[in-house]
Scaffold this motif. Structure first.
Motif, PDB file in Angstrom:
ATOM      1  N   MET A  28      49.445  37.869  40.664  1.00 13.37           N
ATOM      2  CA  MET A  28      48.839  36.921  41.656  1.00 13.37           C
ATOM      3  C   MET A  28      49.071  35.405  41.195  1.00 13.37           C
ATOM      4  O   MET A  28      48.476  34.888  40.547  1.00 13.37           O
ATOM      5  CB  MET A  28      47.470  36.971  41.614  1.00 13.37           C
ATOM      6  CG  MET A  28      46.938  38.281  42.282  1.00 13.37           C
ATOM      7  SD  MET A  28      45.036  38.597  42.730  1.00 13.37           S
ATOM      8  CE  MET A  28      45.097  40.041  43.168  1.00 13.37           C
TER       9      MET A  28
ATOM     10  N   GLY B  90      38.479  36.128  48.078  1.00 16.62           N
ATOM     11  CA  GLY B  90      37.442  35.511  47.415  1.00 16.62           C
ATOM     12  C   GLY B  90      37.388  35.903  46.014  1.00 16.62           C
ATOM     13  O   GLY B  90      36.603  35.487  45.163  1.00 16.62           O
ATOM     14  N   ALA B  91      38.492  36.883  45.864  1.00 14.11           N
ATOM     15  CA  ALA B  91      38.102  37.346  44.426  1.00 14.11           C
ATOM     16  C   ALA B  91      38.364  36.500  43.098  1.00 14.11           C
ATOM     17  O   ALA B  91      37.805  36.463  42.081  1.00 14.11           O
ATOM     18  CB  ALA B  91      39.118  38.654  44.202  1.00 14.11           C
ATOM     19  N   GLY B  92      39.352  35.463  43.531  1.00  2.87           N
ATOM     20  CA  GLY B  92      39.759  34.561  42.288  1.00  2.87           C
ATOM     21  C   GLY B  92      38.742  33.616  42.221  1.00  2.87           C
ATOM     22  O   GLY B  92      38.408  33.255  40.989  1.00  2.87           O
TER      23      GLY B  92
ATOM     24  N   ARG C  23      46.747  30.797  48.853  1.00  6.61           N
ATOM     25  CA  ARG C  23      47.018  31.339  47.423  1.00  6.61           C
ATOM     26  C   ARG C  23      47.325  32.731  47.556  1.00  6.61           C
ATOM     27  O   ARG C  23      48.112  33.298  47.056  1.00  6.61           O
ATOM     28  CB  ARG C  23      45.836  31.118  46.412  1.00  6.61           C
ATOM     29  CG  ARG C  23      44.356  31.890  46.786  1.00  6.61           C
ATOM     30  CD  ARG C  23      43.498  31.379  45.380  1.00  6.61           C
ATOM     31  NE  ARG C  23      42.336  32.418  45.606  1.00  6.61           N
ATOM     32  CZ  ARG C  23      41.253  31.950  45.962  1.00  6.61           C
ATOM     33  NH1 ARG C  23      40.984  30.466  46.199  1.00  6.61           N
ATOM     34  NH2 ARG C  23      40.122  32.677  46.315  1.00  6.61           N
TER      35      ARG C  23
ATOM     36  N   THR D 232      46.890  32.723  42.753  1.00 11.20           N
ATOM     37  CA  THR D 232      45.476  32.741  42.199  1.00 11.20           C
ATOM     38  C   THR D 232      45.442  31.969  40.841  1.00 11.20           C
ATOM     39  O   THR D 232      44.754  31.196  40.623  1.00 11.20           O
ATOM     40  CB  THR D 232      44.714  34.392  42.265  1.00 11.20           C
ATOM     41  OG1 THR D 232      44.878  34.729  43.456  1.00 11.20           O
ATOM     42  CG2 THR D 232      43.575  34.332  41.647  1.00 11.20           C
TER      43      THR D 232
HETATM   44  N1  ASP Z   1      42.544  36.983  47.801  1.00  8.39           N
HETATM   45  C1  ASP Z   1      43.326  36.780  47.079  1.00  8.39           C
HETATM   46  C2  ASP Z   1      44.226  38.016  47.098  1.00  8.39           C
HETATM   47  O1  ASP Z   1      44.157  38.984  47.680  1.00  8.39           O
HETATM   48  C3  ASP Z   1      42.888  36.989  45.545  1.00  8.39           C
HETATM   49  C4  ASP Z   1      41.927  35.501  45.111  1.00  8.39           C
HETATM   50  O2  ASP Z   1      40.847  35.534  45.817  1.00  8.39           O
HETATM   51  O3  ASP Z   1      42.727  34.803  44.898  1.00  8.39           O
HETATM   52  O4  ASP Z   1      45.378  38.034  46.799  1.00  8.39           O
END
Ligand code: ASP
Length: 415
Positions: A312, A358-360, A392, A315
């Motif tokens: 990523m 939103g994981a980042g 991102r 991210t």
């Molecule tokens: N939403 C991003 C993804 O799925 C992860 C993140 O929140 O940065 O690549």
């Protein structure tokens, strides 16, 4: 798929996105944003259908790619190349982030309050603790990737664990081809049917993307955009530079023009932008690189699911900018050593982040914790996270696609 139909797909999806943006903005400005709730279920259906395909597709495609490769040596070679690519490009992404945040200084002088300052660690002993934290994070990411129950991992969509199980199952198969025939047949059929379903779901892409964009625009206010505009700008400039760098590599390895590459990968980029999820976009990315960019099927099947989960770039870049922005906003000077820790933890946090919206933001706490920045700082950037997530995630998916091109090109050359 012919180049003409890939052009048609790209055009349809592009028009849907722009229309969604414009109509959403009009609805927001006229105070009619609530109307979107009537059509929003269409967007939700589109995302759910894509998510439905993740586990069957990851499980079967990684397994089949390993089995079709035939030898553990070839597999090892592909795995090493993919990991090398992920490692180098993620590091470069973080570097872009660090360069621009130090040049633009978006947080300097930002009047964003000073709460949480008491949580700041500056003493030597606390620095040592930070390094311990870093080590624990590395081990944690590795240990968490191993499923205690592969069916549980599938049921909970814990994709990294599903990948580890598929790789081990594929590995075992390579040494026991005859005994595994029934499983290989089953996986082959599952993979085939998954791709048939993805093709069907993609017919919904223009309307799904239209509604998702409509929803984002009609709901979001502009206030936060203005007060955080320098921060947004820093992230976007960094992402753009990194995307140009990736495009340069892709164009060089594929020997095609950037326009050809963008057009081919456009459905995946737009799906990433509108869903903010690399995982939900995975079926589309696979379809796009194979059908439009001519990437070898076995490479895409192995490299893309892995990339969607651990690679990523967007991210990683975002996490490094956000951490330093928060430090600047709190008036905290970071030493070169602390910026190095941010460099490493931002890369790790990106690997550990789930490929979902939103994981980042959640894994930001790893980066902030490692250099002793106040976790409350996350509150400063919350308002614009949804917006930046779209950008991102798009770069994350682009990085995965380029990785597949790069790995494939080196495999081809070897021959
Ligand atoms: N939403 C991003 C993804 O799925 C992860 C993140 O929140 O940065 O690549």
């Amino acid at each position: 798929m012919s180049s003409a139909s890939s052009k048609k797909d790209a055009t349809r999806i592009g028009i849907a996105m722009v229309l969604g943006l414009i109509i959403g903005m009009i609805l927001y400005n006229t105070g009619q944003g609530d109307l979107v709730s009537y059509v929003k279920p269409i967007g939700t259906v589109f995302i759910r259908l894509l998510k439905m395909m993740i586990v069957p597709l990851v499980l079967s495609s990684i397994y089949m790619s390993m089995v079709n490769l035939g030898t553990p040596e070839q597999l090892g070679s592909m795995g090493r190349k993919a990991m090398g690519y992920y490692f180098v490009t993620t590091a470069i992404a973080v570097m872009f982030g660090l360069i621009f945040v130090n040049l633009i200084n978006p947080g300097v002088g930002a009047d964003l309050g000073t709460q949480g300052l008491e949580g700041l660690s500056t003493s030597m002993s606390e620095r040592v603790q930070s390094n311990e934290g870093l080590w624990k994070t590395v081990i944690g990411v590795i240990v968490d990737a191993i499923p205690t129950n592969p069916f549980g991992a599938m049921a909970n969509s814990t994709i990294l664990q599903v990948i580890v199980f598929s790789i081990m199952l594929g590995w075992a198969t390579l040494y026991h081809m005859k005994e595994s025939e029934p499983i290989t047949k089953f996986m082959g059929a599952l993979e085939h049917l998954s791709l048939v379903m993805v093709n069907g779901i993609m017919k919904l892409a223009p309307i799904g993307i239209f509604v998702l964009m409509l929803d984002v625009m009609a709901k979001s206010g502009y206030g936060a955009l203005v007060s955080l505009s320098k921060y947004i700008l820093t992230v976007l400039v960094g992402l753009l530079c990194h995307a140009c760098f990736l495009m340069f590599i892709a164009s060089w390895r594929l020997k095609k023009s950037p326009m050809f590459i963008i057009r081919g990968i456009f459905p995946a980029l737009m799906t990433a932008f509108s869903t903010s999820s690399s995982a939900a976009t995975l079926p589309v990315t696979m379809k796009s690189v194979e059908e439009n960019l001519g990437v070898h099927n076995e490479t895409a099947k192995f490299v893309l699911p892995l990339g969607a989960t651990v690679n990523m770039d967007g991210t990683a870049l975002y996490e490094s900018v956000a951490a330093i922005f928060i430090a600047q906003a709190y008036g905290i000077d970071l030493s070169i050593g602390q910026q190095m820790i941010i460099f490493m933890t931002a890369s790790l946090a990106a690997i550990g982040a789930a490929a979902i919206p939103g994981a980042g933001l959640i894994t930001m706490s790893i980066v902030l914790g490692a250099v002793g920045l106040p976790l409350e700082g996350i509150g400063l950037i919350l308002a614009v996270d949804r917006l930046l997530d779209m950008f991102r995630t798009t770069v994350n998916v682009f990085g995965d696609a380029v990785g597949t091109i790069v790995v494939d090109s080196y495999l081809d050359r070897e021959g």
